[in-house]
Design a protein around this motif. Structure first.
Motif, PDB file in Angstrom:
ATOM      1  N   PHE A 215      -8.531   2.514   0.092  1.00  0.00           N
ATOM      2  CA  PHE A 215      -8.752   1.852  -1.203  1.00  0.00           C
ATOM      3  C   PHE A 215      -8.323   0.398  -1.131  1.00  0.00           C
ATOM      4  O   PHE A 215      -9.017  -0.501  -1.629  1.00  0.00           O
ATOM      5  CB  PHE A 215      -7.972   2.581  -2.293  1.00  0.00           C
ATOM      6  N   ASN A 216      -7.193   0.140  -0.489  1.00  0.00           N
ATOM      7  CA  ASN A 216      -6.709  -1.235  -0.389  1.00  0.00           C
ATOM      8  C   ASN A 216      -7.540  -2.072   0.588  1.00  0.00           C
ATOM      9  O   ASN A 216      -7.606  -3.296   0.449  1.00  0.00           O
ATOM     10  CB  ASN A 216      -5.234  -1.250   0.015  1.00  0.00           C
TER      11      ASN A 216
ATOM     12  N   GLY B  54     -12.906  -0.428  -6.873  1.00  0.00           N
ATOM     13  CA  GLY B  54     -11.775  -1.261  -6.500  1.00  0.00           C
ATOM     14  C   GLY B  54     -12.229  -2.568  -5.878  1.00  0.00           C
ATOM     15  O   GLY B  54     -11.641  -3.627  -6.129  1.00  0.00           O
TER      16      GLY B  54
ATOM     17  N   GLY C 197      -0.358   0.100 -11.694  1.00  0.00           N
ATOM     18  CA  GLY C 197      -1.213  -0.914 -12.304  1.00  0.00           C
ATOM     19  C   GLY C 197      -0.439  -1.946 -13.091  1.00  0.00           C
ATOM     20  O   GLY C 197      -0.722  -3.148 -13.006  1.00  0.00           O
TER      21      GLY C 197
ATOM     22  N   GLY D  51     -10.304  -2.997  -1.634  1.00  0.00           N
ATOM     23  CA  GLY D  51      -9.771  -3.943  -2.602  1.00  0.00           C
ATOM     24  C   GLY D  51      -9.522  -5.307  -1.984  1.00  0.00           C
ATOM     25  O   GLY D  51      -9.838  -6.344  -2.572  1.00  0.00           O
TER      26      GLY D  51
ATOM     27  N   THR E 239      -9.222   3.973 -11.892  1.00  0.00           N
ATOM     28  CA  THR E 239      -9.825   3.917 -10.562  1.00  0.00           C
ATOM     29  C   THR E 239      -8.842   4.385  -9.492  1.00  0.00           C
ATOM     30  O   THR E 239      -9.189   5.192  -8.617  1.00  0.00           O
ATOM     31  CB  THR E 239     -10.277   2.477 -10.257  1.00  0.00           C
ATOM     32  N   MET E 240      -7.600   3.911  -9.543  1.00  0.00           N
ATOM     33  CA  MET E 240      -6.603   4.349  -8.563  1.00  0.00           C
ATOM     34  C   MET E 240      -6.278   5.829  -8.725  1.00  0.00           C
ATOM     35  O   MET E 240      -6.060   6.543  -7.739  1.00  0.00           O
ATOM     36  CB  MET E 240      -5.342   3.499  -8.686  1.00  0.00           C
TER      37      MET E 240
ATOM     38  N   SER F 124       0.818  -1.210   0.000  1.00  0.00           N
ATOM     39  CA  SER F 124       0.000   0.000   0.000  1.00  0.00           C
ATOM     40  C   SER F 124       0.855   1.266   0.000  1.00  0.00           C
ATOM     41  O   SER F 124       0.568   2.229  -0.714  1.00  0.00           O
ATOM     42  CB  SER F 124      -0.929  -0.007   1.221  1.00  0.00           C
TER      43      SER F 124
ATOM     44  N   PRO G 154     -14.395   5.347  -5.986  1.00  0.00           N
ATOM     45  CA  PRO G 154     -13.287   4.492  -6.422  1.00  0.00           C
ATOM     46  C   PRO G 154     -13.082   3.291  -5.508  1.00  0.00           C
ATOM     47  O   PRO G 154     -12.654   2.231  -5.960  1.00  0.00           O
ATOM     48  CB  PRO G 154     -12.072   5.430  -6.412  1.00  0.00           C
TER      49      PRO G 154
ATOM     50  N   ASP H 147     -13.421  -4.858  -8.775  1.00  0.00           N
ATOM     51  CA  ASP H 147     -12.319  -5.345  -9.605  1.00  0.00           C
ATOM     52  C   ASP H 147     -11.490  -6.399  -8.866  1.00  0.00           C
ATOM     53  O   ASP H 147     -11.121  -7.431  -9.433  1.00  0.00           O
ATOM     54  CB  ASP H 147     -11.426  -4.180 -10.034  1.00  0.00           C
ATOM     55  N   ARG H 148     -11.185  -6.123  -7.599  1.00  0.00           N
ATOM     56  CA  ARG H 148     -10.393  -7.096  -6.838  1.00  0.00           C
ATOM     57  C   ARG H 148     -11.205  -8.360  -6.541  1.00  0.00           C
ATOM     58  O   ARG H 148     -10.634  -9.438  -6.381  1.00  0.00           O
ATOM     59  CB  ARG H 148      -9.900  -6.471  -5.528  1.00  0.00           C
TER      60      ARG H 148
ATOM     61  N   ALA I 189      -8.488  -0.368 -14.048  1.00  0.00           N
ATOM     62  CA  ALA I 189      -7.703  -0.305 -12.811  1.00  0.00           C
ATOM     63  C   ALA I 189      -6.940   1.006 -12.610  1.00  0.00           C
ATOM     64  O   ALA I 189      -7.057   1.634 -11.554  1.00  0.00           O
ATOM     65  CB  ALA I 189      -6.759  -1.494 -12.741  1.00  0.00           C
TER      66      ALA I 189
END
Length: 396
Positions: free
Chosen positions: A335-336, A214, A140, A339, A315-316, A119, A210, A217-218, A312
């Motif tokens: 975010f993580n 995320g 990414g 994710g 989004t980040m 992160s 976002p 997507d994850r 990706a």
């Protein structure tokens, strides 16, 4: 100067994802070596406990870094802690002390440390100049390459032995600590306390957009990691090495296109790549489940990888656009968290649906989430980003 820093930080991100994905293609064999049953449920537990640690510790690392006004020492600590945890896993097998439950505890500890390195390396990329989309594109492509190469290389390492991926992970994380020590620390100096940094996330509810993308997507990443592994192994009778190559059909284009697509989002805005990519990506997931042959499934995986690469970095970059400079560590930590929750959900929900209802039903759930979340969020996204074609940053 920022180009070389960008490359070194991208290397750090790459290695952490690479080591994470090394164990996936033959996770049933690793679980058995650690004293567990070689089933999808045991594999889900081993992969999921790491992601649970990601969820619990991601924002804490980011907020602590924001408070200290430093990133590098925390990344070094996270990488070394992860390496030691992997070595402890090897010791469990070598000494015969403990059982699979102890292995799960050590996997949790490893995740608690390595999420800090992962992160905060992305956060250091956020601190660089040169365009948020380009910097997040570098993150990414590192994430994608780590996943793309981790699966096939891990499959080949399993041909050596079930613990070979663990040995490689320990060595590589130690190397991360050495490389990180050479990178200048550019964290903002006007830092906040941990509570204030986390409060910044509550002051900016638009970050949930976002974060939500995320998560979706994850989710698909975790889904392919566990369900894709068992699906390809069972549906097409593939070995761990062949399964790793199959997963690379998705992760290779996903990796290679992230940097150019991140720069594209700097030029055309974040909205179009996120929306168009998510809808197409969800459709491609269904296509994989419907493919009658391995070659057709692999071809659709390539398409899915291209569309995932469109989503990706945009989004980040949206996180970077919205967060204040002195809140980026906590913002990327948040975010993580989402994710990691998504990755964990992909493993637990995907694995659960697949084992109880079937693989096709699991693919439908993953596709529905990917498409559904962007359709629900689209009206809010357009309001938060009133100019969908706004450009961001300048090249260095």
């Amino acid at each position: 100067m920022s180009r070389t820093e960008r490359a070194r930080l991208a290397f750090v991100v790459f290695v952490v994802l690479f080591t994470q994905l090394l164990v996936y293609p033959g996770v049933d064999r690793l679980v058995e070596a650690l004293g567990g049953a070689p089933t999808i449920d045991s594999g889900t537990a081993f992969l999921g406990v790491q992601l649970l640690a990601f969820v619990l510790f991601s924002a804490l690392w980011g907020a602590a870094s924001d408070r200290a006004g430093r990133r590098v020492p925390f990344i070094v600590l996270g990488a070394l802690g992860g390496a030691v945890a992997y070595l402890a896993l090897l010791a469990v097998v070598a000494t015969g002390v403990g059982d699979f439950r102890l292995a799960l505890v050590l996997r949790f500890v490893e995740g608690a440390f390595t999420i800090g390195a992962f992160s905060l390396a992305i956060t250091m990329l956020m601190d660089l100049e040169g365009g948020h989309g380009r910097n997040m594109g570098a993150a990414g492509i590192a994430i994608g390459l780590g996943a793309a190469l981790g699966a096939p290389v891990g499959g080949q390492l399993y041909e050596i032995g079930p613990l070979a991926p663990v040995v490689a992970s320990a060595v590589l994380l130690a190397l991360v600590a050495v490389v990180t020590a050479t990178v200048p620390d550019r964290a903002p100096t006007d830092t906040e306390g941990i509570r204030e940094a986390l409060d910044g996330l509550r002051r900016r509810p638009e970050l949930l957009l976002p974060f939500g993308f995320g998560f979706a997507d994850r989710f698909t990443g975790g889904f392919f990691g566990i369900v894709g592994t068992f699906y390809f192994r069972e549906a097409f009778d593939l070995s761990p090495g062949e399964t790793g190559l199959a997963l690379a059909c998705f992760f290779a284009p996903f990796a290679l296109l992230q940097y150019p697509f991140g720069g594209l989002s700097d030029r055309i805005g974040r909205v179009v790549p996120i929306v168009a990519g998510s809808v197409g990506y969800g459709a491609a997931i269904i296509g994989v489940a419907l493919a009658p042959t391995f070659l057709s499934a692999a071809a659709i995986l390539v398409v899915a990888g291209v569309l995932g690469a469109l989503i990706a970095p945009a989004t980040m970059a949206l996180v970077t656009d919205m967060a204040a400079p002195n809140e980026r560590g906590a913002a990327m930590g948040g975010f993580n968290i989402f994710g990691s929750l998504g990755f964990l959900g992909g493993i637990i929900v995907g694995g659960g649906v697949a084992s109880r209802y079937g693989f096709f039903e699991a693919f439908v759930v993953a596709a529905a989430l990917e498409i559904g979340i962007v359709l629900i969020a689209l009206p809010v996204l357009v309001r938060v980003v009133p100019d969908p074609t706004a450009t961001f940053g300048t090249p260095d």
